[in-house]
Design a protein around this motif. Sequence first.
Motif, PDB file in Angstrom:
ATOM      1  N   GLN A 255      13.017 -13.726 -22.774  1.00 19.93           N
ATOM      2  CA  GLN A 255      13.510 -12.702 -23.691  1.00 19.93           C
ATOM      3  C   GLN A 255      12.440 -11.660 -23.991  1.00 19.93           C
ATOM      4  OE1 GLN A 255      16.699 -12.345 -24.562  1.00 19.93           O
ATOM      5  NE2 GLN A 255      16.963 -14.047 -23.129  1.00 19.93           N
ATOM      6  N   ARG A 256      11.180 -12.091 -24.096  1.00 20.27           N
ATOM      7  CA  ARG A 256      10.101 -11.143 -24.371  1.00 20.27           C
ATOM      8  C   ARG A 256       9.900 -10.196 -23.193  1.00 20.27           C
ATOM      9  NH1 ARG A 256       9.868 -11.182 -29.545  1.00 20.27           N
ATOM     10  NH2 ARG A 256       7.749 -10.380 -29.602  1.00 20.27           N
ATOM     11  N   GLU A 257      10.184 -10.647 -21.976  1.00 22.38           N
ATOM     12  CA  GLU A 257      10.043  -9.766 -20.812  1.00 22.38           C
ATOM     13  C   GLU A 257      11.080  -8.649 -20.845  1.00 22.38           C
ATOM     14  OE1 GLU A 257       7.561  -9.758 -18.597  1.00 22.38           O
ATOM     15  OE2 GLU A 257       6.746 -11.322 -19.902  1.00 22.38           O
ATOM     16  N   PHE A 258      12.309  -8.969 -21.205  1.00 22.09           N
ATOM     17  CA  PHE A 258      13.332  -7.922 -21.327  1.00 22.09           C
ATOM     18  C   PHE A 258      12.914  -6.893 -22.381  1.00 22.09           C
ATOM     19  CE2 PHE A 258      16.687 -10.967 -19.594  1.00 22.09           C
ATOM     20  CZ  PHE A 258      16.855 -10.254 -18.415  1.00 22.09           C
ATOM     21  N   LEU A 259      12.377  -7.378 -23.518  1.00 22.84           N
ATOM     22  CA  LEU A 259      11.939  -6.470 -24.577  1.00 22.84           C
ATOM     23  C   LEU A 259      10.800  -5.583 -24.098  1.00 22.84           C
ATOM     24  CD1 LEU A 259      11.863  -5.458 -27.501  1.00 22.84           C
ATOM     25  CD2 LEU A 259      10.402  -7.411 -28.070  1.00 22.84           C
ATOM     26  N   ALA A 260       9.848  -6.158 -23.348  1.00 22.69           N
ATOM     27  CA  ALA A 260       8.708  -5.376 -22.861  1.00 22.69           C
ATOM     28  C   ALA A 260       9.154  -4.324 -21.856  1.00 22.69           C
ATOM     29  CB  ALA A 260       7.662  -6.308 -22.245  1.00 22.69           C
TER      30      ALA A 260
END
Length: 638
Positions: A255-260
């Motif tokens: 999920q943090r990769e999508f946000l980044a």
Amino acid sequence: MDFFTAQDRARRLTGRLILLLALAIVVLIGITSLVVALAVVFLDGASFTGETLARALQPQLLAGVAMVVILVVGLGSLIRHLQLRAGGSAVAEALGGRSLNLETRDANERRLLNVVEEMAIASGMPVPLVYLLEDPAINAFAAGHELDDVAIGVTRGAIETLDRDQLQGVIAHEFSHILHGDMRLNLRLVALLHGIVVIGLIGRMLLHASTSGRRTRSRKGGGHVAVLGLGAGLMVVGYAGTLCGNLIKAAVSRQREFLADASAVQYTRNPEGIGGALKLLAAHRLGSRLLASQAAEFSHLYFGSGVRSLSRLTATHPPVTARIQRVLPHWDGSLPPAPPVRSTRRQAEPASSDGGQGGERLAAGALAAAVVASVGRPSSEDIARARRRLGEIDARLFESAHEPFAARALVYGILMGADPRSREAQRDALQGQALPEVLAELKTLEAPLSRLTPGQRLPLIELALPALRQLSTAQHARFQACLRRLMALEVHAGALQWALHRLVVQGIEGARRARRDRHLADLGGPLSLLLSTLARAGQQDEGQARAAVERLGSVLGVPLDFVGEPALASDLDWAMARLVRLVQAERAPLLAAMTCCVEHDGRIAPEEGELLSAVAWTLGCPLPSTQGAAGQTGVGSA
């Protein structure tokens, strides 16, 4: 999501993650304790009967074994945490990275440094150390505990394959991880998981020892079987625990990769940059797979997965195609061929100034709200302005910021006071303490330093920090002694001189980590001192400054006393040592109050912007130079 919300969310997520892992560890400790207790009973000569399990389940034995297991897991996590206490540089070196020479003549390396510097100055944070991994894959990572110990690592394959826009998209992705608090979460995960892995490693060692020919000849009967069973049991439990931890780690990381990725588009306003990098990653023959032996341990830090995953459940990154589809919704699924190695050089940006942009007026309060909203959210305009500002800096000063001897001289020159008496005494003090080579550099820089314009000091210090962090222990001690002497000899140490000095010290030493357990209501004294100092810097009339502080006291709900006398550097350090303990949720109101203090006419002049940015950074709030749609105000270093 704004900076303060993102930081709070990251901290809450860290707490939940630690709770989940703690529950997993409790279960593992229970199973491990039972396995070890059974082994102890068998080693004591017992045979497998109905009483064996009863003996193994004795509370005293189980409690003793559980304490040992907890100690092993805790020590394993603590040791790994201490190994990584240096922050991002420890991770980069563990992966085989080398610190990039700041004076490199390699065009691709120079381009990487330029992009990182632009992004850092646009974000209002010190320039991080940059490491190069001699790996042909396309990958990158950002690691660190706090803003002052960040390191960014990029592979050789990335800088030779990606063009400038694509590389900027990747670096913007990594800066998103920095600004959203992901780095601290990632390193804590590494330490926690290492403690669980230790159980499996101990089991493997026992299993190997029990099957060794020379050792097993002396073992007979149940004792040998018990050691074999203990080793196998610990291996199974340890690696099962590691699998559980990796599942949790992977779910959060995806999920943090999508946000980044989304943040990279927001920062650069160029979806083709990050999208093109992802398409080349998908098309690249080697993909993102790293060759480093410890690559799997840090897999959740990377731009690409870095390692092969056995299952989607344990994959720390979403599929590259899914990431491309989110960034480029109209993507037709085609992938480009991997381009040849590029050799580009930094193109000179036309020198320009912000012109009348800094003079746009905003209503009181609107500017403060815009400043708070901009924290940790650099825009494409910030990046363009940072590029222009770097192009406006004298070439001699720009080069000096990248060389250790010259960087020291540059910082000395910036921090020496404007008062002739101060400068004369400071120059004499440096003659007795600084190295002759540094003094010679300082003399050559006197002319370009005299031509510095307001707003250029802070970016030069930010550029110099990576070179200063590379000083040896002896060089660092001498440099610190010189800095202390310069500040002590300042006849009229203004707020900006104090803030820049504090930024240099904190930038090379790192911030002292303090618990964030104080509220604005608890900090009336430090708030009064800091806000009074900022108000006097932003107001020509003391009566107006007093009125501004009193008005802010009523807005914040904290009784504030205007401090009329100029504060000493030691007093301001005292105030900041307490304000850094402010809870995250109340930092936004503090930053808004600080902004209101310096905007005496609805704008923030360059010198006031430098002061505001330097103080905000020491509070852990990286302040970009733009205020979004509200207009340009000259805030910050870029």
